[in-house]
Design an enzyme around this catalytic site. Sequence first.
Site, PDB file in Angstrom:
ATOM      1  N   LYS A   1       0.836  -1.207   0.000  1.00 40.77           N
ATOM      2  CA  LYS A   1       0.000   0.000   0.000  1.00 40.77           C
ATOM      3  C   LYS A   1       0.880   1.270   0.000  1.00 40.77           C
ATOM      4  CE  LYS A   1      -3.925  -2.241   2.331  1.00 40.77           C
ATOM      5  NZ  LYS A   1      -4.857  -2.188   3.496  1.00 40.77           N
TER       6      LYS A   1
ATOM      7  N   TYR B   1     -12.333  -2.218  -3.345  1.00 36.82           N
ATOM      8  CA  TYR B   1     -12.848  -2.276  -1.975  1.00 36.82           C
ATOM      9  C   TYR B   1     -14.376  -2.204  -1.927  1.00 36.82           C
ATOM     10  CZ  TYR B   1      -8.288  -2.043   0.362  1.00 36.82           C
ATOM     11  OH  TYR B   1      -7.029  -2.333   0.849  1.00 36.82           O
TER      12      TYR B   1
ATOM     13  N   PHE C   1     -15.561   3.723   7.330  1.00 34.04           N
ATOM     14  CA  PHE C   1     -14.179   4.055   6.973  1.00 34.04           C
ATOM     15  C   PHE C   1     -13.927   4.028   5.465  1.00 34.04           C
ATOM     16  CE2 PHE C   1     -14.384  -0.508   8.050  1.00 34.04           C
ATOM     17  CZ  PHE C   1     -13.871  -1.091   6.902  1.00 34.04           C
TER      18      PHE C   1
ATOM     19  N   ARG D   1      -1.905 -14.562   3.639  1.00 31.12           N
ATOM     20  CA  ARG D   1      -2.683 -13.962   4.730  1.00 31.12           C
ATOM     21  C   ARG D   1      -2.001 -14.228   6.079  1.00 31.12           C
ATOM     22  NH1 ARG D   1      -6.836 -10.176   3.653  1.00 31.12           N
ATOM     23  NH2 ARG D   1      -7.695 -10.731   5.678  1.00 31.12           N
TER      24      ARG D   1
ATOM     25  N   THR E   1      -5.720  -7.897  10.329  1.00 32.51           N
ATOM     26  CA  THR E   1      -6.043  -6.621   9.676  1.00 32.51           C
ATOM     27  C   THR E   1      -5.456  -5.448  10.464  1.00 32.51           C
ATOM     28  OG1 THR E   1      -8.088  -7.554   8.775  1.00 32.51           O
ATOM     29  CG2 THR E   1      -7.935  -5.150   8.889  1.00 32.51           C
TER      30      THR E   1
ATOM     31  N   ARG F   1       2.539  -7.109   9.025  1.00 32.65           N
ATOM     32  CA  ARG F   1       1.897  -6.011   9.763  1.00 32.65           C
ATOM     33  C   ARG F   1       2.413  -5.929  11.199  1.00 32.65           C
ATOM     34  NH1 ARG F   1      -4.029  -7.361   7.225  1.00 32.65           N
ATOM     35  NH2 ARG F   1      -4.009  -5.917   5.445  1.00 32.65           N
TER      36      ARG F   1
ATOM     37  N   ASN G   1      -1.895  -0.142   7.278  1.00 30.90           N
ATOM     38  CA  ASN G   1      -1.437  -1.506   7.563  1.00 30.90           C
ATOM     39  C   ASN G   1      -0.570  -2.119   6.458  1.00 30.90           C
ATOM     40  OD1 ASN G   1      -3.507  -2.001   5.797  1.00 30.90           O
ATOM     41  ND2 ASN G   1      -4.732  -3.228   7.209  1.00 30.90           N
TER      42      ASN G   1
ATOM     43  N   HIS H   1      -1.814  -5.303   1.329  1.00 21.39           N
ATOM     44  CA  HIS H   1      -3.080  -5.968   1.039  1.00 21.39           C
ATOM     45  C   HIS H   1      -2.794  -7.346   0.481  1.00 21.39           C
ATOM     46  CE1 HIS H   1      -7.008  -6.948  -0.636  1.00 21.39           C
ATOM     47  NE2 HIS H   1      -6.354  -7.345  -1.708  1.00 21.39           N
TER      48      HIS H   1
HETATM   49  P1  GTP Z   1      -7.018  -5.629   3.029  1.00 17.52           P
HETATM   50  O1  GTP Z   1      -5.949  -6.609   2.673  1.00 17.52           O
HETATM   51  O2  GTP Z   1      -6.589  -4.197   2.875  1.00 17.52           O
HETATM   52  O3  GTP Z   1      -8.330  -5.942   2.321  1.00 17.52           O
HETATM   53  O4  GTP Z   1      -7.216  -5.841   4.590  1.00 17.52           O
HETATM   54  P2  GTP Z   1      -8.004  -6.993   5.317  1.00 17.52           P
HETATM   55  O5  GTP Z   1      -8.575  -7.963   4.330  1.00 17.52           O
HETATM   56  O6  GTP Z   1      -7.123  -7.527   6.383  1.00 17.52           O
HETATM   57  O7  GTP Z   1      -9.162  -6.160   5.994  1.00 17.52           O
HETATM   58  P3  GTP Z   1     -10.582  -5.751   5.384  1.00 17.52           P
HETATM   59  O8  GTP Z   1     -10.736  -6.208   3.977  1.00 17.52           O
HETATM   60  O9  GTP Z   1     -11.615  -6.152   6.367  1.00 17.52           O
HETATM   61  O10 GTP Z   1     -10.479  -4.156   5.421  1.00 17.52           O
HETATM   62  C1  GTP Z   1      -9.875  -3.450   4.337  1.00 17.52           C
HETATM   63  C2  GTP Z   1      -9.041  -2.321   4.904  1.00 17.52           C
HETATM   64  O11 GTP Z   1      -9.884  -1.368   5.497  1.00 17.52           O
HETATM   65  C3  GTP Z   1      -8.072  -2.743   6.018  1.00 17.52           C
HETATM   66  O12 GTP Z   1      -6.837  -3.127   5.483  1.00 17.52           O
HETATM   67  C4  GTP Z   1      -7.949  -1.490   6.866  1.00 17.52           C
HETATM   68  O13 GTP Z   1      -6.926  -0.645   6.369  1.00 17.52           O
HETATM   69  C5  GTP Z   1      -9.298  -0.815   6.659  1.00 17.52           C
HETATM   70  N1  GTP Z   1     -10.185  -1.073   7.780  1.00 17.52           N
HETATM   71  C6  GTP Z   1     -10.807  -2.244   8.088  1.00 17.52           C
HETATM   72  N2  GTP Z   1     -11.567  -2.113   9.177  1.00 17.52           N
HETATM   73  C7  GTP Z   1     -11.424  -0.829   9.575  1.00 17.52           C
HETATM   74  C8  GTP Z   1     -11.962  -0.052  10.651  1.00 17.52           C
HETATM   75  O14 GTP Z   1     -12.740  -0.544  11.474  1.00 17.52           O
HETATM   76  N3  GTP Z   1     -11.571   1.255  10.716  1.00 17.52           N
HETATM   77  C9  GTP Z   1     -10.714   1.801   9.804  1.00 17.52           C
HETATM   78  N4  GTP Z   1     -10.366   3.089   9.903  1.00 17.52           N
HETATM   79  N5  GTP Z   1     -10.197   1.113   8.784  1.00 17.52           N
HETATM   80  C10 GTP Z   1     -10.538  -0.172   8.670  1.00 17.52           C
HETATM   81 MG    MG Z   2      -9.713  -7.447   2.655  1.00 15.97          MG
END
Ligand code: GTP
Ligand code: MG
Length: 150
Positions: A9, A49, A57, A85, A91, A102, A112, A115
Site C-alpha cells: 500500500k 474495496y 471508513f 494472509r 487486519t 503487519r 497496515n 493488502h
Molecule cells: P485488506 O488486505 O486491505 O483488504 O485488509 P483486510 O482484508 O485484512 O481487511 P478488510 O478487507 O476487512 O479491510 C480493508 C481495509 O480497510 C483494512 O486493510 C484497513 O486498512 C481498513 N479497515 C478495516 N476495518 C477498519 C476499521 O474498522 N476502521 C478503519 N479506519 N479502517 C478499517
Molecule cells: Mg480485505
Amino acid sequence: HERTFVMVKPDGVQRGLVGDIVARFEERGLKLVGGKFMRIDRDLAEEHYGEHEDKPFFDDLVSFITSGPVFAMVWEGQDAVAQVRTMMGETDPAESAPGTIRGDFGLDLGRNVIHGSDTEEGSAEREIDLFFAADELLDYERVDETWLYE
Ligand code: GTP
Ligand code: MG
C-alpha cells in the site's frame, strides 16, 4: 498451484518496505508471476474495496489507497492465498504477531502496509483480473521448485 493478489500500500511504498516485503515472499518459496508499480485511480479503488462501500471508513480507505503509488503483485504457490494472509498478520497491526508483515512494520489499522486477497472463494481471481491483463502474468519454472515441493 494457486495464485493470489498482493499489494504494498502507499504507506509501505513511502516507507521503503517494497524490497523487504518482496523478499519475504520470495524466500518463503512463492513465485512472482506479475508485478506493477502504479497509482490506483478512484474508480479502481472503489471497485477493489466494493465490499466495504457501506462502512464508515470507506472514504478514508479510498483516499488512502489512491494517495500515492502502490506495488501490485501476483504470487503463486501451494495454498498461496492462505499462506500470504498468515504472513501478513491480522487486519489491525496492533493485533498482529511479531514476525508477520503487519506485526513487524505497522501500528495503526488505517496504515497496515499491505493488502492480500482474502480466502473467500473467488476473491483472488477477481482481484487479479481487476489489476492485471492475462499477458502480464508470466508462466515459468523457478529452479528451486523441485526442492520446495515433494
Ligand atoms: P485488506 O488486505 O486491505 O483488504 O485488509 P483486510 O482484508 O485484512 O481487511 P478488510 O478487507 O476487512 O479491510 C480493508 C481495509 O480497510 C483494512 O486493510 C484497513 O486498512 C481498513 N479497515 C478495516 N476495518 C477498519 C476499521 O474498522 N476502521 C478503519 N479506519 N479502517 C478499517
Ligand atoms: Mg480485505
